[in-house]
Design a protein around this motif. Structure first.
Motif, PDB file in Angstrom:
ATOM      1  N   LEU A 189      33.328  61.436  81.601  1.00 14.36           N
ATOM      2  CA  LEU A 189      34.221  60.279  81.576  1.00 14.36           C
ATOM      3  C   LEU A 189      34.642  59.941  80.145  1.00 14.36           C
ATOM      4  CD1 LEU A 189      32.576  57.947  84.245  1.00 14.36           C
ATOM      5  CD2 LEU A 189      34.975  58.675  84.239  1.00 14.36           C
ATOM      6  N   ALA A 190      33.684  59.999  79.227  1.00 12.53           N
ATOM      7  CA  ALA A 190      33.983  59.693  77.829  1.00 12.53           C
ATOM      8  C   ALA A 190      35.041  60.642  77.277  1.00 12.53           C
ATOM      9  CB  ALA A 190      32.709  59.779  76.992  1.00 12.53           C
ATOM     10  N   LYS A 191      34.865  61.933  77.481  1.00 12.74           N
ATOM     11  CA  LYS A 191      35.822  62.918  76.973  1.00 12.74           C
ATOM     12  C   LYS A 191      37.182  62.768  77.654  1.00 12.74           C
ATOM     13  CE  LYS A 191      32.322  66.342  75.671  1.00 12.74           C
ATOM     14  NZ  LYS A 191      31.766  67.696  75.920  1.00 12.74           N
ATOM     15  N   THR A 192      37.163  62.428  78.937  1.00 15.15           N
ATOM     16  CA  THR A 192      38.421  62.245  79.667  1.00 15.15           C
ATOM     17  C   THR A 192      39.184  61.040  79.140  1.00 15.15           C
ATOM     18  OG1 THR A 192      37.414  63.218  81.656  1.00 15.15           O
ATOM     19  CG2 THR A 192      39.467  61.987  81.942  1.00 15.15           C
ATOM     20  N   TYR A 193      38.480  59.949  78.882  1.00 13.58           N
ATOM     21  CA  TYR A 193      39.145  58.756  78.347  1.00 13.58           C
ATOM     22  C   TYR A 193      39.637  58.989  76.917  1.00 13.58           C
ATOM     23  CZ  TYR A 193      38.957  55.106  81.883  1.00 13.58           C
ATOM     24  OH  TYR A 193      39.208  54.334  82.982  1.00 13.58           O
ATOM     25  N   VAL A 194      38.889  59.737  76.130  1.00 13.33           N
ATOM     26  CA  VAL A 194      39.357  60.074  74.783  1.00 13.33           C
ATOM     27  C   VAL A 194      40.692  60.795  74.877  1.00 13.33           C
ATOM     28  CG1 VAL A 194      38.927  61.570  72.791  1.00 13.33           C
ATOM     29  CG2 VAL A 194      37.087  60.137  73.686  1.00 13.33           C
ATOM     30  N   ASP A 195      40.790  61.699  75.843  1.00 19.87           N
ATOM     31  CA  ASP A 195      42.024  62.460  76.049  1.00 19.87           C
ATOM     32  C   ASP A 195      43.149  61.558  76.566  1.00 19.87           C
ATOM     33  OD1 ASP A 195      43.842  64.491  76.386  1.00 19.87           O
ATOM     34  OD2 ASP A 195      42.923  65.304  78.188  1.00 19.87           O
ATOM     35  N   VAL A 196      42.850  60.768  77.602  1.00 17.66           N
ATOM     36  CA  VAL A 196      43.861  59.909  78.229  1.00 17.66           C
ATOM     37  C   VAL A 196      44.393  58.859  77.248  1.00 17.66           C
ATOM     38  CG1 VAL A 196      44.184  58.085  79.959  1.00 17.66           C
ATOM     39  CG2 VAL A 196      43.082  60.243  80.605  1.00 17.66           C
ATOM     40  N   LEU A 197      43.496  58.296  76.441  1.00 18.39           N
ATOM     41  CA  LEU A 197      43.893  57.260  75.489  1.00 18.39           C
ATOM     42  C   LEU A 197      44.507  57.830  74.211  1.00 18.39           C
ATOM     43  CD1 LEU A 197      40.808  54.861  75.777  1.00 18.39           C
ATOM     44  CD2 LEU A 197      43.008  54.673  76.920  1.00 18.39           C
ATOM     45  N   GLY A 198      44.457  59.151  74.074  1.00 14.45           N
ATOM     46  CA  GLY A 198      45.034  59.784  72.885  1.00 14.45           C
ATOM     47  C   GLY A 198      44.268  59.471  71.622  1.00 14.45           C
ATOM     48  N   LEU A 199      42.944  59.347  71.731  1.00 19.99           N
ATOM     49  CA  LEU A 199      42.121  59.026  70.566  1.00 19.99           C
ATOM     50  C   LEU A 199      41.859  60.271  69.731  1.00 19.99           C
ATOM     51  CD1 LEU A 199      39.416  56.765  72.291  1.00 19.99           C
ATOM     52  CD2 LEU A 199      41.529  56.045  71.177  1.00 19.99           C
ATOM     53  N   GLY A 200      41.843  60.096  68.444  1.00 19.26           N
ATOM     54  CA  GLY A 200      41.462  61.197  67.570  1.00 19.26           C
ATOM     55  C   GLY A 200      40.017  61.567  67.807  1.00 19.26           C
ATOM     56  N   LYS A 201      39.715  62.827  67.825  1.00 13.07           N
ATOM     57  CA  LYS A 201      38.363  63.284  68.157  1.00 13.07           C
ATOM     58  C   LYS A 201      37.309  62.694  67.215  1.00 13.07           C
ATOM     59  CE  LYS A 201      39.673  66.764  71.087  1.00 13.07           C
ATOM     60  NZ  LYS A 201      39.839  66.267  72.439  1.00 13.07           N
ATOM     61  N   ASP A 202      37.700  62.432  65.975  1.00 13.37           N
ATOM     62  CA  ASP A 202      36.759  61.888  64.995  1.00 13.37           C
ATOM     63  C   ASP A 202      36.968  60.392  64.755  1.00 13.37           C
ATOM     64  OD1 ASP A 202      35.645  64.438  64.547  1.00 13.37           O
ATOM     65  OD2 ASP A 202      37.274  64.935  63.159  1.00 13.37           O
ATOM     66  N   SER A 203      37.743  59.758  65.599  1.00 11.21           N
ATOM     67  CA  SER A 203      38.008  58.331  65.434  1.00 11.21           C
ATOM     68  C   SER A 203      36.771  57.512  65.815  1.00 11.21           C
ATOM     69  CB  SER A 203      39.183  57.895  66.291  1.00 11.21           C
ATOM     70  OG  SER A 203      38.857  57.990  67.671  1.00 11.21           O
ATOM     71  N   GLU A 204      36.739  56.272  65.332  1.00 16.85           N
ATOM     72  CA  GLU A 204      35.599  55.394  65.594  1.00 16.85           C
ATOM     73  C   GLU A 204      35.424  55.130  67.085  1.00 16.85           C
ATOM     74  OE1 GLU A 204      33.846  51.345  63.614  1.00 16.85           O
ATOM     75  OE2 GLU A 204      35.934  51.295  64.258  1.00 16.85           O
ATOM     76  N   ASP A 205      36.500  54.843  67.791  1.00 15.08           N
ATOM     77  CA  ASP A 205      36.398  54.538  69.215  1.00 15.08           C
ATOM     78  C   ASP A 205      36.003  55.763  70.035  1.00 15.08           C
ATOM     79  OD1 ASP A 205      36.857  51.884  68.952  1.00 15.08           O
ATOM     80  OD2 ASP A 205      38.976  51.939  69.520  1.00 15.08           O
ATOM     81  N   ALA A 206      36.509  56.919  69.658  1.00 16.36           N
ATOM     82  CA  ALA A 206      36.104  58.154  70.341  1.00 16.36           C
ATOM     83  C   ALA A 206      34.609  58.377  70.151  1.00 16.36           C
ATOM     84  CB  ALA A 206      36.899  59.347  69.806  1.00 16.36           C
ATOM     85  N   ASN A 207      34.134  58.101  68.953  1.00 17.95           N
ATOM     86  CA  ASN A 207      32.706  58.253  68.663  1.00 17.95           C
ATOM     87  C   ASN A 207      31.868  57.290  69.494  1.00 17.95           C
ATOM     88  OD1 ASN A 207      30.495  59.372  66.917  1.00 17.95           O
ATOM     89  ND2 ASN A 207      30.316  57.222  66.346  1.00 17.95           N
TER      90      ASN A 207
END
Length: 286
Positions: A73-91
């Protein structure tokens, strides 16, 4: 499957119910709030199954798994939200168990749904919930039978585009099969009907419980085991041999199954059809 009726309450109202139950202290107050909701649902919509399977997602045998735990779910939301892989929220999403520097997240560390809510809330453009309980169940039905990464992403994106952040928090809890509102399955089922818990123990079907006990004033006339409805197995209990008769209620006639290592199955056979279930009584295998 979900109820065929399209007349269904807003999912946002259902989420407010969950928030209200979660906030109340003590089982009696929680049950009172749920009882009012059940009464209102019965009066207006009838069949309670659409709501019951969201209240007790871990008992919904028609959707045994969604194939998505916290990490997926975390990886899917990172993708859906367009978060940078190293961004604070992705982390924060990926490492949801680890406290970060942000004090806002430190308060909810270890609760993935709450962490996801904080990340989603600042990006969601949905202000007011317009989707129904039936709509949610349709999407969850599809999610439960798909294993493709792209299909999973499309459904999570649908939730992000069409549901508020608060609604998505509860959807995530349903997908993870843990609502965390402080009510046991026994309490929820007994609010629905005084015979519901006993019936579920011999059929393992929330749908059958909702159909057979749709009228709260009609008591269950029989509680017999039925073919192709797996019973909920009793957990093993240790006793000294001389204490077994007392543990069995003082009766002089009872059956004991020796506990052995390996798989314990229930096998049902009728008219040449064989179905079996593992101990958790999940989806049937023929």
């Amino acid at each position: 499957m979900s109820s065929a009726s399209r007349d269904s309450p807003l999912f946002s109202d259902f989420c407010r119910l969950l928030e209200s139950i979660s906030a109340r202290k003590g089982t009696d107050l929680k049950k009172q709030r749920l009882e009012k909701y059940v009464q209102e649902w019965r009066a207006r919509y009838g069949d309670f199954f659409d709501a019951m399977r969201l209240l007790l997602p871990h008992l919904d045998k028609e959707r045994t798994t969604y194939g998505m735990k916290e990490q997926v779910l975390a990886k899917t939301y990172v993708d859906v939200l367009g978060l940078g892989k190293d961004s604070e929220d992705a982390n924060y999403l990926i490492h949801w168990r680890m406290p970060g520097k942000n004090k806002q997240y430190q308060k909810i560390v270890g609760d993935f749904a709450s962490v996801a809510y904080e990340v989603i809330a600042s990006r969601s453009t949905v202000i007011r919930g317009t989707m129904t309980v039936h709509d949610v169940n349709q999407q969850l039905d599809t999610l439960s039978i798909t294993s493709g990464r792209q299909q999973q992403r499309d459904i999570i994106r649908h939730f992000f585009v069409n549901y508020t952040a608060d609604e998505q928090k509860w959807i995530i809890r349903v997908i993870l099969k843990e609502l965390k509102v402080g009510m046991s399955e026994n309490s929820v089922l007994n609010v629905f009907h005084s015979d519901a818990f006993n019936l579920f123990n011999v059929c393992s079907s929330l749908h059958k419980v909702c159909v057979d006990l749709k009228d709260p004033f009609i008591r269950l006339s029989t509680n017999d085991i039925a073919i192709f409805y797996p019973i909920k197995p009793q957990l093993a209990h240790k006793e000294l041999p001389q204490d077994v008769p007392k543990a069995m209620g003082g009766t002089d006639k009872f059956y004991i199954q020796q506990k052995l290592d390996g798989e314990r199955l229930q096998l049902h056979v009728k008219d040449g059809v064989f179905r079996y279930w593992s101990r958790p009584a999940g989806r049937a295998r023929s």
